[in-house]
Design a protein around this motif. Structure first.
Motif, PDB file in Angstrom:
ATOM      1  N   LEU A  98       0.823  -1.211   0.000  1.00 19.59           N
ATOM      2  CA  LEU A  98       0.000   0.000   0.000  1.00 19.59           C
ATOM      3  C   LEU A  98       0.856   1.260   0.000  1.00 19.59           C
ATOM      4  O   LEU A  98       0.610   2.192  -0.776  1.00 19.59           O
ATOM      5  CB  LEU A  98      -0.942  -0.004   1.211  1.00 19.59           C
ATOM      6  CG  LEU A  98      -1.870   1.206   1.329  1.00 19.59           C
ATOM      7  CD1 LEU A  98      -2.829   1.277   0.153  1.00 19.59           C
ATOM      8  CD2 LEU A  98      -2.647   1.165   2.648  1.00 19.59           C
ATOM      9  N   HIS A  99       1.892   1.313   0.854  1.00 17.47           N
ATOM     10  CA  HIS A  99       2.716   2.525   0.901  1.00 17.47           C
ATOM     11  C   HIS A  99       3.524   2.696  -0.379  1.00 17.47           C
ATOM     12  O   HIS A  99       3.836   3.817  -0.788  1.00 17.47           O
ATOM     13  CB  HIS A  99       3.636   2.501   2.135  1.00 17.47           C
ATOM     14  CG  HIS A  99       4.657   1.402   2.114  1.00 17.47           C
ATOM     15  ND1 HIS A  99       4.381   0.126   2.559  1.00 17.47           N
ATOM     16  CD2 HIS A  99       5.951   1.391   1.674  1.00 17.47           C
ATOM     17  CE1 HIS A  99       5.462  -0.621   2.408  1.00 17.47           C
ATOM     18  NE2 HIS A  99       6.428   0.107   1.880  1.00 17.47           N
ATOM     19  N   CYS A 100       3.864   1.599  -1.071  1.00 13.37           N
ATOM     20  CA  CYS A 100       4.608   1.701  -2.340  1.00 13.37           C
ATOM     21  C   CYS A 100       3.734   2.314  -3.432  1.00 13.37           C
ATOM     22  O   CYS A 100       4.170   3.200  -4.169  1.00 13.37           O
ATOM     23  CB  CYS A 100       5.106   0.325  -2.782  1.00 13.37           C
ATOM     24  SG  CYS A 100       6.444  -0.346  -1.781  1.00 13.37           S
ATOM     25  N   ILE A 101       2.491   1.842  -3.539  1.00 16.73           N
ATOM     26  CA  ILE A 101       1.613   2.373  -4.589  1.00 16.73           C
ATOM     27  C   ILE A 101       1.196   3.800  -4.278  1.00 16.73           C
ATOM     28  O   ILE A 101       0.975   4.612  -5.186  1.00 16.73           O
ATOM     29  CB  ILE A 101       0.388   1.449  -4.780  1.00 16.73           C
ATOM     30  CG1 ILE A 101      -0.251   1.684  -6.157  1.00 16.73           C
ATOM     31  CG2 ILE A 101      -0.634   1.642  -3.682  1.00 16.73           C
ATOM     32  CD1 ILE A 101       0.612   1.295  -7.326  1.00 16.73           C
ATOM     33  N   GLN A 102       1.096   4.159  -2.977  1.00 15.65           N
ATOM     34  CA  GLN A 102       0.797   5.549  -2.625  1.00 15.65           C
ATOM     35  C   GLN A 102       1.926   6.473  -3.065  1.00 15.65           C
ATOM     36  O   GLN A 102       1.695   7.526  -3.670  1.00 15.65           O
ATOM     37  CB  GLN A 102       0.565   5.667  -1.120  1.00 15.65           C
ATOM     38  CG  GLN A 102      -0.754   5.077  -0.644  1.00 15.65           C
ATOM     39  CD  GLN A 102      -0.880   5.088   0.860  1.00 15.65           C
ATOM     40  OE1 GLN A 102       0.125   5.105   1.571  1.00 15.65           O
ATOM     41  NE2 GLN A 102      -2.109   5.059   1.362  1.00 15.65           N
ATOM     42  N   SER A 108       3.999  10.272  -9.539  1.00 16.81           N
ATOM     43  CA  SER A 108       3.540  10.355 -10.926  1.00 16.81           C
ATOM     44  C   SER A 108       2.630  11.543 -11.135  1.00 16.81           C
ATOM     45  O   SER A 108       2.715  12.246 -12.155  1.00 16.81           O
ATOM     46  CB  SER A 108       2.809   9.062 -11.308  1.00 16.81           C
ATOM     47  OG  SER A 108       3.660   7.944 -11.212  1.00 16.81           O
ATOM     48  N   SER A 109       1.736  11.824 -10.187  1.00 15.21           N
ATOM     49  CA  SER A 109       0.837  12.978 -10.296  1.00 15.21           C
ATOM     50  C   SER A 109       1.607  14.281 -10.250  1.00 15.21           C
ATOM     51  O   SER A 109       1.298  15.231 -10.984  1.00 15.21           O
ATOM     52  CB  SER A 109      -0.202  12.934  -9.176  1.00 15.21           C
ATOM     53  OG  SER A 109      -0.953  11.745  -9.211  1.00 15.21           O
ATOM     54  N   LEU A 128      -4.115  15.051 -13.968  1.00 16.10           N
ATOM     55  CA  LEU A 128      -3.032  14.512 -13.144  1.00 16.10           C
ATOM     56  C   LEU A 128      -3.241  12.999 -13.008  1.00 16.10           C
ATOM     57  O   LEU A 128      -3.928  12.538 -12.098  1.00 16.10           O
ATOM     58  CB  LEU A 128      -3.003  15.193 -11.781  1.00 16.10           C
ATOM     59  CG  LEU A 128      -2.828  16.714 -11.794  1.00 16.10           C
ATOM     60  CD1 LEU A 128      -2.784  17.260 -10.387  1.00 16.10           C
ATOM     61  CD2 LEU A 128      -1.571  17.098 -12.560  1.00 16.10           C
ATOM     62  N   LEU A 129      -2.669  12.252 -13.943  1.00 17.83           N
ATOM     63  CA  LEU A 129      -2.885  10.816 -14.006  1.00 17.83           C
ATOM     64  C   LEU A 129      -1.653  10.043 -13.555  1.00 17.83           C
ATOM     65  O   LEU A 129      -0.528  10.531 -13.672  1.00 17.83           O
ATOM     66  CB  LEU A 129      -3.247  10.405 -15.445  1.00 17.83           C
ATOM     67  CG  LEU A 129      -4.477  11.080 -16.052  1.00 17.83           C
ATOM     68  CD1 LEU A 129      -4.646  10.649 -17.503  1.00 17.83           C
ATOM     69  CD2 LEU A 129      -5.731  10.750 -15.254  1.00 17.83           C
ATOM     70  N   LYS A 141      -5.682  11.262  -9.907  1.00 16.73           N
ATOM     71  CA  LYS A 141      -5.009  11.539  -8.637  1.00 16.73           C
ATOM     72  C   LYS A 141      -5.920  11.220  -7.455  1.00 16.73           C
ATOM     73  O   LYS A 141      -5.463  10.775  -6.399  1.00 16.73           O
ATOM     74  CB  LYS A 141      -4.569  13.000  -8.581  1.00 16.73           C
ATOM     75  CG  LYS A 141      -3.741  13.350  -7.356  1.00 16.73           C
ATOM     76  CD  LYS A 141      -3.246  14.783  -7.396  1.00 16.73           C
ATOM     77  CE  LYS A 141      -2.380  15.092  -6.174  1.00 16.73           C
ATOM     78  NZ  LYS A 141      -1.880  16.476  -6.187  1.00 16.73           N
ATOM     79  N   SER A 142      -7.233  11.430  -7.622  1.00 12.46           N
ATOM     80  CA  SER A 142      -8.175  11.146  -6.533  1.00 12.46           C
ATOM     81  C   SER A 142      -8.305   9.657  -6.248  1.00 12.46           C
ATOM     82  O   SER A 142      -8.854   9.277  -5.215  1.00 12.46           O
ATOM     83  CB  SER A 142      -9.553  11.729  -6.880  1.00 12.46           C
ATOM     84  OG  SER A 142     -10.054  11.154  -8.086  1.00 12.46           O
TER      85      SER A 142
END
Length: 450
Positions: A98-102, A108-109, A128-129, A141-142
């Motif tokens: 989870l922290h890696c993908i966050q 990236s955004s 912002l993708l 981003k959301s």
């Protein structure tokens, strides 16, 4: 409708034991159970290759999760059963910390925001993708995950239970199945895609000639007979084998006339409506004038010169004049709008188009606004002043004559030394990467405590 359902539960993971032999026997027992369940489920799918492929993919996910062989593609570390995770549920179903993908989504955004600023664009949430690291599908981003959920998405922060599949809530999955059949997944909460629906329903083949009992996930089938559906021409029937989607265009050939009826030629049935190159030339309702349209079908309509008629400028109306009488000019000023869109035609009422070039003398400003002069309306106005505004690189001036403020990108070479100190940057002149690093450090939120 026959509604037979089959519930497939992922094999449970045995609790940890101090005895290697007991643990080995448990793994062997559950491996046999998994193979037996999937074997029976594969028998339900028959010869359908897609369903077998989905089941094999699910079995691989289950085996990897149970044995602890899942690895995060971002940090390349093993995903432990107690680690919070996130999985790409749109396409590849890959599992990440989870922290890696966050961190991946935030960086990236922020990079997308920097690119938008360099293009003088206003960044927003839709632009912002960030992408899944494996399948590259886009997320906004959301959609950066904030909470750890089980695989089916019903339970936040699922507790670690040695008898339940890691990162699973242990309940029925309940996600909608593929192909929008209207049924939900009957497996226990699991990683990977959901299989095709195994329920039995009555279904007709594509052409509707044969009705049979099929698995809901594959209820659309071909009877391998001739389709015989009526084609779009409403004359011939489809001779193809029972097929999905619309029938092909009718290829039967015949002699067909054009829309005005002057030309007849051999054409395919689906292309039977066509227009020839000849003008219509049928008499209009007045009986004096001919139709000036090209080849067309239907009535030519009334003569456009009948009824009320006006002079060429449209200011004087004449009634009761025959359609073959030429209307005279009224003598007033034409007043039609010229091509410039600001001034009107100053000539007397006349036949034909107005003058194409507006010659009204007006005061114009140049593009940069530093010089004014009286010139004809149709003439462009520029000056010789060179723009001194810095380009996007922040080093070189624009130097374009009579620039309107929208300076082009810098065309000079960067020629600064790279970090290796041996080569120079071959890219066009740009801002220093210090600006980028400062922007990222000021806009990246802290990920501690996630």
């Amino acid at each position: 409708m026959i509604s037979t359902s089959t519930t497939l539960a992922p094999p449970l993971s045995p609790p940890s034991s101090d005895s290697d032999s007991d643990s080995s026997s448990h793994r062997h027992h559950h491996s046999d159970l998994s193979s037996t369940i999937f074997k029976s489920y594969l028998e339900l799918s028959g010869d359908h290759h897609n369903q077998k492929h989905d089941l094999i993919k699910i079995q691989a996910f289950l085996t990897s999760s149970r044995s602890g062989a899942l690895s995060c593609l971002i940090c390349l570390e093993r995903i432990r059963p107690s680690d919070p995770t996130w999985s790409c549920s749109s396409r590849c179903f890959a599992v990440f910390h989870l922290h890696c993908i966050q961190s991946w989504g935030v960086q990236s955004s922020n990079l997308a925001a920097v690119r938008a600023i360099t293009r003088a664009a206003t960044p927003n949430d839709s632009s912002l993708l960030w992408h899944c690291p494996k399948c590259r599908i886009e997320y906004s981003k959301s959609q950066i995950p904030k909470t750890y959920y089980c695989f089916c998405g019903k339970l936040p922060d699922p507790p670690h239970d040695p008898w339940v599949l890691p990162h699973s809530c242990g309940e029925i999955c309940g996600r909608p199945l593929m192909y929008n059949c209207g049924h939900n997944c009957l497996l226990l909460c699991h990683p990977g895609p959901c299989p095709s629906c195994p329920k039995l329903v009555k279904s007709k083949c594509f052409c509707g000639a044969v009705e049979d009992v099929k698995r809901c996930g594959f209820k659309n089938f071909s009877c391998n007979g001739v389709c015989k559906k009526m084609l779009d021409c409403n004359t011939h029937r489809c001779n193809e084998i029972c097929h999905e989607d619309d029938c092909p265009p009718c290829k039967a050939k015949g002699m067909f006339k054009c829309q005005c009826g002057k030309v007849e030629m051999k054409r395919e049935c689906f292309d039977r409506v066509f227009r020839c190159e000849n003008p219509c030339e049928k008499l209009l309702g007045c009986g004096r004038h001919k139709c000036e349209k090209g080849c067309h079908e239907g009535d030519c309509g009334d003569c456009p010169l009948q009824g009320k008629r006006t002079c060429p400028c449209g200011k004087k109306v004449y009634e009761g004049i025959a359609c073959d009488v030429v209307v005279s000019v009224c003598g007033a000023t034409c007043g039609k709008m010229l091509s410039c869109g600001f001034h009107r035609c100053p000539e007397r009422c006349h036949r034909g188009p107005c003058i194409e070039t507006c010659r009204v003398v007006i005061t114009k400003s140049c593009r940069c606004g530093s010089y004014k002069k009286q010139v004809p309306c149709h003439q462009d106005m520029t000056c010789e002043r060179k723009c001194q505004k810095l380009r996007d690189c922040g080093k070189h001036a624009c130097k374009r004559r009579c620039c309107d403020g929208d300076c082009p990108p810098c065309s000079e070479m960067c020629d600064r030394k790279l970090r290796c100190r041996n080569h120079k940057c071959p890219a066009p002149c740009h801002r220093s990467d210090i600006v980028l690093s400062v922007f990222l450090s000021s806009n990246s939120p802290s990920l501690n405590g996630r």
